[in-house]
Design a protein around this motif. Structure first.
Motif, PDB file in Angstrom:
ATOM      1  N   ASN A   6       0.859  -1.189   0.000  1.00 19.78           N
ATOM      2  CA  ASN A   6       0.000   0.000   0.000  1.00 19.78           C
ATOM      3  C   ASN A   6       0.894   1.237   0.000  1.00 19.78           C
ATOM      4  O   ASN A   6       1.682   1.439   0.936  1.00 19.78           O
ATOM      5  CB  ASN A   6      -0.909   0.002   1.218  1.00 19.78           C
ATOM      6  N   PRO A   7       0.808   2.094  -1.003  1.00 11.71           N
ATOM      7  CA  PRO A   7       1.696   3.261  -1.055  1.00 11.71           C
ATOM      8  C   PRO A   7       1.539   4.200   0.138  1.00 11.71           C
ATOM      9  O   PRO A   7       2.478   4.916   0.487  1.00 11.71           O
ATOM     10  CB  PRO A   7       1.299   3.959  -2.364  1.00 11.71           C
ATOM     11  N   ARG A   8       0.380   4.166   0.786  1.00  6.57           N
ATOM     12  CA  ARG A   8       0.184   5.033   1.955  1.00  6.57           C
ATOM     13  C   ARG A   8       1.023   4.582   3.151  1.00  6.57           C
ATOM     14  O   ARG A   8       1.237   5.345   4.085  1.00  6.57           O
ATOM     15  CB  ARG A   8      -1.298   5.058   2.335  1.00  6.57           C
ATOM     16  N   ASP A   9       1.490   3.339   3.111  1.00  7.46           N
ATOM     17  CA  ASP A   9       2.324   2.834   4.212  1.00  7.46           C
ATOM     18  C   ASP A   9       3.809   3.124   4.001  1.00  7.46           C
ATOM     19  O   ASP A   9       4.624   2.876   4.900  1.00  7.46           O
ATOM     20  CB  ASP A   9       2.139   1.316   4.342  1.00  7.46           C
ATOM     21  N   LEU A  10       4.156   3.653   2.828  1.00  5.76           N
ATOM     22  CA  LEU A  10       5.565   3.871   2.515  1.00  5.76           C
ATOM     23  C   LEU A  10       6.202   4.941   3.401  1.00  5.76           C
ATOM     24  O   LEU A  10       7.312   4.749   3.915  1.00  5.76           O
ATOM     25  CB  LEU A  10       5.725   4.275   1.051  1.00  5.76           C
ATOM     26  N   GLY A  11       5.528   6.073   3.560  1.00  4.59           N
ATOM     27  CA  GLY A  11       6.096   7.184   4.323  1.00  4.59           C
ATOM     28  C   GLY A  11       6.512   6.782   5.724  1.00  4.59           C
ATOM     29  O   GLY A  11       7.677   6.982   6.127  1.00  4.59           O
ATOM     30  N   PRO A  12       5.603   6.214   6.537  1.00  6.04           N
ATOM     31  CA  PRO A  12       5.984   5.798   7.894  1.00  6.04           C
ATOM     32  C   PRO A  12       7.103   4.756   7.898  1.00  6.04           C
ATOM     33  O   PRO A  12       8.000   4.812   8.749  1.00  6.04           O
ATOM     34  CB  PRO A  12       4.680   5.219   8.460  1.00  6.04           C
ATOM     35  N   ALA A  13       7.055   3.818   6.950  1.00  5.55           N
ATOM     36  CA  ALA A  13       8.105   2.796   6.904  1.00  5.55           C
ATOM     37  C   ALA A  13       9.460   3.413   6.567  1.00  5.55           C
ATOM     38  O   ALA A  13      10.496   3.028   7.131  1.00  5.55           O
ATOM     39  CB  ALA A  13       7.740   1.732   5.871  1.00  5.55           C
ATOM     40  N   LEU A  14       9.480   4.380   5.658  1.00  5.06           N
ATOM     41  CA  LEU A  14      10.725   5.061   5.316  1.00  5.06           C
ATOM     42  C   LEU A  14      11.296   5.805   6.511  1.00  5.06           C
ATOM     43  O   LEU A  14      12.512   5.795   6.746  1.00  5.06           O
ATOM     44  CB  LEU A  14      10.495   6.023   4.150  1.00  5.06           C
ATOM     45  N   ARG A  15      10.423   6.450   7.299  1.00  4.27           N
ATOM     46  CA  ARG A  15      10.901   7.162   8.487  1.00  4.27           C
ATOM     47  C   ARG A  15      11.566   6.196   9.469  1.00  4.27           C
ATOM     48  O   ARG A  15      12.636   6.484  10.011  1.00  4.27           O
ATOM     49  CB  ARG A  15       9.754   7.911   9.158  1.00  4.27           C
ATOM     50  N   ARG A  16      10.925   5.060   9.690  1.00  4.90           N
ATOM     51  CA  ARG A  16      11.491   4.091  10.631  1.00  4.90           C
ATOM     52  C   ARG A  16      12.830   3.553  10.137  1.00  4.90           C
ATOM     53  O   ARG A  16      13.793   3.428  10.900  1.00  4.90           O
ATOM     54  CB  ARG A  16      10.498   2.946  10.856  1.00  4.90           C
ATOM     55  N   ALA A  17      12.892   3.221   8.849  1.00  5.81           N
ATOM     56  CA  ALA A  17      14.129   2.673   8.306  1.00  5.81           C
ATOM     57  C   ALA A  17      15.258   3.701   8.319  1.00  5.81           C
ATOM     58  O   ALA A  17      16.411   3.378   8.638  1.00  5.81           O
ATOM     59  CB  ALA A  17      13.890   2.167   6.884  1.00  5.81           C
ATOM     60  N   LEU A  18      14.935   4.946   7.983  1.00  2.32           N
ATOM     61  CA  LEU A  18      15.965   5.984   7.968  1.00  2.32           C
ATOM     62  C   LEU A  18      16.499   6.277   9.350  1.00  2.32           C
ATOM     63  O   LEU A  18      17.673   6.654   9.504  1.00  2.32           O
ATOM     64  CB  LEU A  18      15.414   7.258   7.322  1.00  2.32           C
ATOM     65  N   GLU A  19      15.689   6.128  10.374  1.00  2.01           N
ATOM     66  CA  GLU A  19      16.180   6.297  11.737  1.00  2.01           C
ATOM     67  C   GLU A  19      17.266   5.267  12.029  1.00  2.01           C
ATOM     68  O   GLU A  19      18.260   5.561  12.690  1.00  2.01           O
ATOM     69  CB  GLU A  19      15.036   6.186  12.741  1.00  2.01           C
ATOM     70  N   ARG A  20      17.070   4.062  11.552  1.00  2.00           N
ATOM     71  CA  ARG A  20      18.086   3.021  11.719  1.00  2.00           C
ATOM     72  C   ARG A  20      19.369   3.391  10.980  1.00  2.00           C
ATOM     73  O   ARG A  20      20.472   3.226  11.494  1.00  2.00           O
ATOM     74  CB  ARG A  20      17.557   1.686  11.195  1.00  2.00           C
TER      75      ARG A  20
END
Length: 636
Positions: A605-619
């Motif tokens: 779901n493209p709407r889930d991309l933004g939050p997932a990107l934020r979490r991954a970038l924090e790592r």
């Protein structure tokens, strides 16, 4: 020159003295009597078998008692350090254990640092990506015939991409497997390396090691190979030779006569265009090309292979109409508009073989001819004027000559031409953005939506896009503002699969010292060639955001097979056989976790991309690698 690391043997208990004492102790133990409680044990129990094997091994004390205080491989490490080689990527092997021991102990695992790879192809691809960011080679080390053959595809990629990789292969004629040796080991890859040598003495090694580095880093750059006999690594070198003098190569620029001729032709042309391959080795090269383009108001196809020109510059593109003059700068294996060139303004603008088009090529590749074929020469032989020179080094003289020949009348004409070109490119860019909106909310995620979602998260950071983009529909260069050479490091040279993930890890390693965020949008098919490099990233704490564009297929091949099915009027319902990667589906987030990397997904779901990107970038900002598995549309 870097200072030599202190020898660990100078401590209170030297490493080599400790080993020598341990060897003596083992010899004494081997000669002592065995307690009766052991010899009288009844029956061949597992314990007694183990004891018998242990005692049997210690009787052969010749190797254990032979202590070498100053092996030849210590001198090899001194030379590598003098060459400023920071890393050595390798999958371990018995033919270079002498050198490996010197790297990790004598050299304290610094300059070079030994990087553990799970495949030789990954070791070379890591060095390939590293060099594109660092501007200098790193080392890749192999074991005999088997290691060099594993590495071969990645070597060929780097060769076609004109990237220096400093390689060494161990050879042990007394080793356990005779098939791992060869009379002429380098013959396996000689057709696609620039130079190789097998030194017979340490003095020869020193000269060869320096020569290999100089040749690798002199345009046209390419991989080089040293073959290192295990005996040379392990034999004593109590009085090692002096590290040879290291000279930095001067890149060859074009002769002044050719420069003047090219400047005159460029100024006289009504509708010229510049095509680029691998011009901008550094940011200075990119800035010089911008200066030349603005002076002439000429369009530049500058994002086809690596970033040679800012992606949003008004002159970036292919201009208007059919050109009457084309200047090819370091064209590599492609001349003209490649499929990865953004904002092409029409089919007619791509023509390079029209009868009235004058073509000029400046290419350092004309210096390199291999024994069987020259992959770099494609297209240059058809040019009206071919100049064997380094394009970036030639740009200052070319700019100066254009300025000298410029008249006020011509300057006014060029300004008017530049306005028309910028307008055409702006219209093309608006069409591209309109195209990006198609399927915006689709599931699986469209490739333009994927690229667009990443951009807001990185645009205010110091970032580096470290993966190819052709199979992504080139959407990153369409939608992101790329203006630094490290913003896009280009493709894999020969198009060999297995490049993407390892090269991204190598580039991220080079970016790490600068604190840059490295982004790899990774094809799923390519990742399956070398997934073990995820472990290398985790083990060596290399921060990298990998987004798997997971279309569950080798989709280019899907389309090829569909085309054949249609041409033969047989239907396309079986075109998925042998071209798709499903049933069962692969979980790349679980794969990442298995290698010790943060993983999330699959995300459809493209709407889930933004939050997932934020979490991954924090790592990634915390210094870790991270993987997002994103289910995507086939192609964009």
């Amino acid at each position: 020159m870097k200072q030599k690391a202190s020898n660990p043997k100078n401590g209170s208990v030297g490493r080599r003295r400790f080993l020598k004492g341990a060897a003596a102790g083992a010899a004494m133990l081997a000669g002592s009597s065995v307690p009766a409680s052991i010899t009288e044990a009844s029956g061949p129990t597992k314990d007694s078998e183990t004891r018998s094997e242990s005692v049997g091994v210690t009787h052969n004390t010749s190797e254990a008692s032979r202590t070498i205080e100053h092996p030849g491989s210590d001198f090899m490490v001194d030379v590598f350090r003098a060459l400023d080689i920071e890393y050595c990527a390798s999958n371990c092997g018995s033919s270079f254990d002498g050198l490996q021991e010197s790297i990790v102990n004598y050299g304290a695992n610094r300059m070079p640092e030994f990087l553990t790879c799970l495949h030789e192809e990954s070791a070379v691809a890591m060095a390939h990506g590293y060099a594109k960011i660092a501007g200098k080679p790193m080392m890749a080390l192999f074991h005999g015939t088997v290691g060099l053959q594993h590495a071969a595809m990645a070597i060929y990629n780097a060769y076609v991409d004109r990237v220096p990789v400093y390689m060494a292969a161990g050879l042990d004629y007394d080793g356990p497997v005779s098939a791992h040796n060869a009379t002429d080991l380098a013959a396996l890859v000689r057709d696609y390396i620039k130079w190789d040598h097998q030194p017979g003495a340490l003095m020869d090694f020193g000269r060869s090691a320096v020569r290999a580095y100089t040749l690798a880093t002199t345009p046209p750059m390419a991989p080089v190979l040293l073959v290192l006999d295990a005996k040379l690594q392990k034999d004593a070198a109590d009085n090692p030779p002096t590290v040879p003098k290291i000279s930095v190569p001067k890149f060859p620029s074009a002769d002044i006569g050719s420069v003047r001729e090219i400047a005159g032709l460029l100024l006289a042309a009504e509708n010229p265009r510049i095509n680029t391959g691998q011009v901008a080795r550094t940011q200075e090269g990119l800035d010089l090309l911008v200066e030349l383009a603005e002076l002439l108001q000429v369009p530049v196809n500058g994002v086809s292979n690596r970033l040679n020109f800012p992606s949003r510059h008004p002159l970036q593109g292919t201009g208007t109409g059919t050109p009457d003059l084309i200047l090819n700068l370091e064209p590599g294996s492609r001349v003209g508009t490649s499929p990865s060139s953004p904002r092409s303004t029409g089919r007619q603008a791509q023509a390079t073989d029209a009868p009235n088009v004058t073509t000029i090529t400046i290419s350092s590749a004309e210096f390199l001819v291999t024994s069987n074929f020259n992959v770099f020469g494609n297209g240059a032989g058809n040019a009206d004027l071919v100049v064997a020179a380094d394009a970036q080094s030639t740009l200052p003289a070319l700019i100066e000559e254009v300025r000298r020949l410029m008249t006020s009348d011509r300057k006014a004409f060029l300004q008017d031409r530049g306005t028309k070109i910028a307008s055409a490119h702006l219209r093309a860019r608006r069409r591209t953005i309109t195209d990006a909106r198609y399927g915006w909310d689709n599931s699986p995620v469209s490739l333009p939506r994927l690229a667009a979602e990443v951009w807001p998260h990185i645009k205010d950071l110091d970032w580096s896009f470290v993966s190819p983009q052709r199979f992504l529909g080139n959407w990153p260069s369409h939608l992101w503002d790329m203006n630094k050479t490290y913003h896009f490091i280009g493709a894999h040279g020969a198009g060999g699969m297995g490049y993407g993930a390892p090269a991204a890890v190598g580039a991220a390693l080079a970016n790490r010292k600068h604190g840059r965020i490295s982004i790899n949008i990774q094809g799923d098919g390519d990742l399956n060639y070398a997934p073990g490099v995820l472990w290398t990233a985790a083990h060596h704490q290399i921060p990298l955001l990998t987004i798997v564009a997971n279309n569950r297929a080798y989709h280019a091949e899907v389309m090829f097979l569909q085309k054949q099915c249609a041409a033969r009027n047989r239907g396309v319902d079986r075109a998925d056989i042998g071209t798709t990667i499903k049933d069962p589906n692969i979980s790349y987030s679980q794969m990442a976790k298995a290698y010790g990397v943060y993983g999330e997904g699959p995300i459809d779901n493209p709407r889930d991309l933004g939050p997932a990107l934020r979490r991954a970038l924090e790592r990634v900002k915390a210094g870790e690698p991270a993987v997002l598995d994103v289910l995507t549309q086939p192609r964009g």
